[in-house]
Design a protein around this motif. Structure first.
Motif, PDB file in Angstrom:
ATOM      1  N   TRP A  18      77.196  30.678 -33.785  1.00  0.00           N
ATOM      2  CA  TRP A  18      77.674  32.013 -34.201  1.00  0.00           C
ATOM      3  C   TRP A  18      76.622  32.595 -34.851  1.00  0.00           C
ATOM      4  O   TRP A  18      76.506  33.708 -34.548  1.00  0.00           O
ATOM      5  CB  TRP A  18      79.155  32.013 -34.761  1.00  0.00           C
ATOM      6  N   ASP A  19      75.827  31.890 -35.860  1.00  0.00           N
ATOM      7  CA  ASP A  19      74.937  32.579 -36.469  1.00  0.00           C
ATOM      8  C   ASP A  19      73.797  33.145 -35.495  1.00  0.00           C
ATOM      9  O   ASP A  19      73.233  34.230 -35.677  1.00  0.00           O
ATOM     10  CB  ASP A  19      74.149  31.684 -37.486  1.00  0.00           C
ATOM     11  N   GLN A  20      73.523  32.383 -34.494  1.00  0.00           N
ATOM     12  CA  GLN A  20      72.353  32.378 -33.588  1.00  0.00           C
ATOM     13  C   GLN A  20      72.950  33.775 -32.636  1.00  0.00           C
ATOM     14  O   GLN A  20      72.008  34.513 -32.251  1.00  0.00           O
ATOM     15  CB  GLN A  20      72.096  31.311 -32.879  1.00  0.00           C
ATOM     16  N   LEU A  21      74.225  33.884 -32.289  1.00  0.00           N
ATOM     17  CA  LEU A  21      74.655  34.635 -31.270  1.00  0.00           C
ATOM     18  C   LEU A  21      74.903  36.007 -31.944  1.00  0.00           C
ATOM     19  O   LEU A  21      74.824  37.125 -31.271  1.00  0.00           O
ATOM     20  CB  LEU A  21      75.931  34.105 -30.578  1.00  0.00           C
ATOM     21  N   ARG A  22      75.147  36.063 -33.213  1.00  0.00           N
ATOM     22  CA  ARG A  22      75.359  37.390 -34.003  1.00  0.00           C
ATOM     23  C   ARG A  22      73.924  38.167 -33.953  1.00  0.00           C
ATOM     24  O   ARG A  22      73.975  39.350 -34.246  1.00  0.00           O
ATOM     25  CB  ARG A  22      75.970  37.087 -35.478  1.00  0.00           C
ATOM     26  N   GLY A  25      69.374  41.145 -31.487  1.00  0.00           N
ATOM     27  CA  GLY A  25      67.952  41.102 -30.653  1.00  0.00           C
ATOM     28  C   GLY A  25      67.315  39.802 -30.292  1.00  0.00           C
ATOM     29  O   GLY A  25      66.187  40.050 -29.947  1.00  0.00           O
ATOM     30  N   ASN A  26      67.954  38.696 -30.598  1.00  0.00           N
ATOM     31  CA  ASN A  26      67.447  37.193 -30.262  1.00  0.00           C
ATOM     32  C   ASN A  26      67.863  36.657 -28.757  1.00  0.00           C
ATOM     33  O   ASN A  26      67.910  35.622 -28.550  1.00  0.00           O
ATOM     34  CB  ASN A  26      68.129  36.468 -31.401  1.00  0.00           C
ATOM     35  N   ALA A  27      68.523  37.733 -27.954  1.00  0.00           N
ATOM     36  CA  ALA A  27      68.891  37.064 -26.690  1.00  0.00           C
ATOM     37  C   ALA A  27      67.873  36.384 -25.855  1.00  0.00           C
ATOM     38  O   ALA A  27      68.206  35.496 -25.142  1.00  0.00           O
ATOM     39  CB  ALA A  27      69.629  38.296 -25.841  1.00  0.00           C
ATOM     40  N   ALA A  28      66.643  36.908 -25.664  1.00  0.00           N
ATOM     41  CA  ALA A  28      65.830  36.320 -24.858  1.00  0.00           C
ATOM     42  C   ALA A  28      65.382  34.914 -25.395  1.00  0.00           C
ATOM     43  O   ALA A  28      65.278  33.931 -24.428  1.00  0.00           O
ATOM     44  CB  ALA A  28      64.561  37.160 -24.762  1.00  0.00           C
ATOM     45  N   ARG A  29      65.486  34.595 -26.585  1.00  0.00           N
ATOM     46  CA  ARG A  29      65.137  33.408 -27.134  1.00  0.00           C
ATOM     47  C   ARG A  29      66.410  32.310 -26.887  1.00  0.00           C
ATOM     48  O   ARG A  29      66.108  31.311 -26.411  1.00  0.00           O
ATOM     49  CB  ARG A  29      64.775  33.205 -28.547  1.00  0.00           C
ATOM     50  N   LEU A  30      67.500  32.649 -27.268  1.00  0.00           N
ATOM     51  CA  LEU A  30      68.657  31.962 -26.962  1.00  0.00           C
ATOM     52  C   LEU A  30      68.921  31.722 -25.491  1.00  0.00           C
ATOM     53  O   LEU A  30      69.426  30.693 -25.071  1.00  0.00           O
ATOM     54  CB  LEU A  30      70.066  32.730 -27.429  1.00  0.00           C
TER      55      LEU A  30
END
Length: 57
Positions: A18-22, A25-30
């Motif tokens: 959830w920390d990453q999904l929040r 602007g990090n969608a491309a890496r995820l």
């Protein structure tokens, strides 16, 4: 409007996921392998898919 559903199993804690999904602007890496780029400006996100399709959210 198109909707894309993709289910991916990952081995990590729920808190870390959830920390990453929040991170807006990090969608491309995820979602590497699906998204080629992600740009954030004025509260909107523009994502570029690997096939070249561009979507503003």
């Amino acid at each position: 409007m198109a909707t894309i559903y993709r289910e991916i199993e990952i081995d990590c804690s729920l808190d870390k996921a959830w920390d990453q999904l929040r991170d807006f602007g990090n969608a491309a890496r995820l979602f590497a392998g699906v998204l080629a780029d992600c740009q954030e400006a004025s509260g909107e996100r523009t994502v570029t898919f690997n096939n070249g399709y561009v979507v503003q959210e």
